[in-house]
Design a protein around this motif. Sequence first.
Motif, PDB file in Angstrom:
ATOM      1  N   ARG A 131       0.832  -1.211   0.000  1.00 47.92           N
ATOM      2  CA  ARG A 131       0.000   0.000   0.000  1.00 47.92           C
ATOM      3  C   ARG A 131       0.862   1.255   0.000  1.00 47.92           C
ATOM      4  NH1 ARG A 131      -2.873  -2.580   4.169  1.00 47.92           N
ATOM      5  NH2 ARG A 131      -2.169  -1.011   5.674  1.00 47.92           N
ATOM      6  N   ARG A 135       0.852   4.014  -2.890  1.00 50.47           N
ATOM      7  CA  ARG A 135       0.458   5.387  -2.596  1.00 50.47           C
ATOM      8  C   ARG A 135       1.494   6.390  -3.101  1.00 50.47           C
ATOM      9  NH1 ARG A 135      -1.048   7.819   3.433  1.00 50.47           N
ATOM     10  NH2 ARG A 135      -1.579   9.934   2.715  1.00 50.47           N
ATOM     11  N   SER A 179      -3.916  -1.413  -6.629  1.00 50.47           N
ATOM     12  CA  SER A 179      -4.585  -0.862  -5.438  1.00 50.47           C
ATOM     13  C   SER A 179      -5.939  -0.268  -5.803  1.00 50.47           C
ATOM     14  CB  SER A 179      -3.701   0.196  -4.762  1.00 50.47           C
ATOM     15  OG  SER A 179      -3.682   1.418  -5.489  1.00 50.47           O
ATOM     16  N   ARG A 180      -6.077   0.225  -7.026  1.00 46.46           N
ATOM     17  CA  ARG A 180      -7.367   0.763  -7.468  1.00 46.46           C
ATOM     18  C   ARG A 180      -8.399  -0.358  -7.608  1.00 46.46           C
ATOM     19  NH1 ARG A 180      -6.089   5.192 -12.201  1.00 46.46           N
ATOM     20  NH2 ARG A 180      -7.272   6.717 -11.001  1.00 46.46           N
ATOM     21  N   ARG A 183      -9.529  -1.207  -4.117  1.00 49.69           N
ATOM     22  CA  ARG A 183     -10.488  -0.230  -3.590  1.00 49.69           C
ATOM     23  C   ARG A 183     -11.892  -0.485  -4.139  1.00 49.69           C
ATOM     24  NH1 ARG A 183      -6.163   3.547  -4.159  1.00 49.69           N
ATOM     25  NH2 ARG A 183      -7.061   4.445  -6.069  1.00 49.69           N
ATOM     26  N   ARG A 184     -11.972  -0.848  -5.407  1.00 53.72           N
ATOM     27  CA  ARG A 184     -13.276  -1.190  -5.985  1.00 53.72           C
ATOM     28  C   ARG A 184     -13.851  -2.434  -5.318  1.00 53.72           C
ATOM     29  NH1 ARG A 184     -14.608   0.395 -11.289  1.00 53.72           N
ATOM     30  NH2 ARG A 184     -16.418  -0.984 -11.018  1.00 53.72           N
ATOM     31  N   GLN A 186     -13.357  -3.416  -2.243  1.00 55.75           N
ATOM     32  CA  GLN A 186     -13.812  -3.084  -0.897  1.00 55.75           C
ATOM     33  C   GLN A 186     -15.246  -2.553  -0.912  1.00 55.75           C
ATOM     34  OE1 GLN A 186     -12.004  -3.460   2.144  1.00 55.75           O
ATOM     35  NE2 GLN A 186     -10.860  -4.770   0.741  1.00 55.75           N
TER      36      GLN A 186
END
Length: 271
Positions: A131, A135, A179-180, A183-184, A186
């Motif tokens: 992460r 980031r 990571s995108r 996020r979707r 989640q």
Amino acid sequence: MPGANGIVPGAEPISLEGNSGRAVLMLHGFGDTPQTLRYIAEAMHAEGYTVRAPLLPGHGRTLAAFGATRAKQWIAAARQAYEELTATHGPSPIVGLSMGGALAIILAAETPAMPALALVAPYVSMPRRARIVARFHSLWQLVTPYFRSGGERSIHDESERAKNRGYGVLTPGLLFELSRVVRRVQVSLPRVQAPTLVIHGLNDERIPPDAAAREYARLGAADKRLVWLDQGGHVLTVDYGRDRVIGLVGDWLARHPARAPGADASRRAMS
């Protein structure tokens, strides 16, 4: 090196025509190829299924092609493959491995009619170090343009590891794109309604068991099952214990067949 068609030999999409009228979409993982789904694809085809396992954008080609792709392209490609399959076979299940499992969750959240999901080591959570790199990917890119993905630990079976057609390296920017996807996922997890099987390894070095259990608890499906395997690493579809994975997935899909079009209306008319 890519072949004449621009794809690394052995990394091609899988397309198998079945004779039962049933179909299944299979989605491979991040940096990997449909080669990791070959065993389970052939097993499901032997049961009569039509099987589609597309090669996601940027995968199985060159590292430059991989680095130029984005999360939205992987999601769009998975969605298109599912729409094409269901256009000819109706609502169908999805089998997803690693990031392919994440993509399957995203599709299931927007497809209430999906009959079943089978997720093998789904990439639903990102370790803290990953992460951080994701980031600050633009800064990391200046220091380390490429780094090893640690894929050699994902497959414990040495003979199968040698067959793998994954890149084995990635860029900080690609980790950001992954990571995108996470996020979707989640957002999508609580919205999944399809009966869902999750298979996860106790020795998975990418998604620790506690993280897998935590995200499984957030899965919205009323009918769900989590199975732990004590053999293999992350790519369980080709590793030690793969026969059990294949059996579990086959049984789950057999228990949750797609309803024939109009079946609900017919039942209501008879009641």
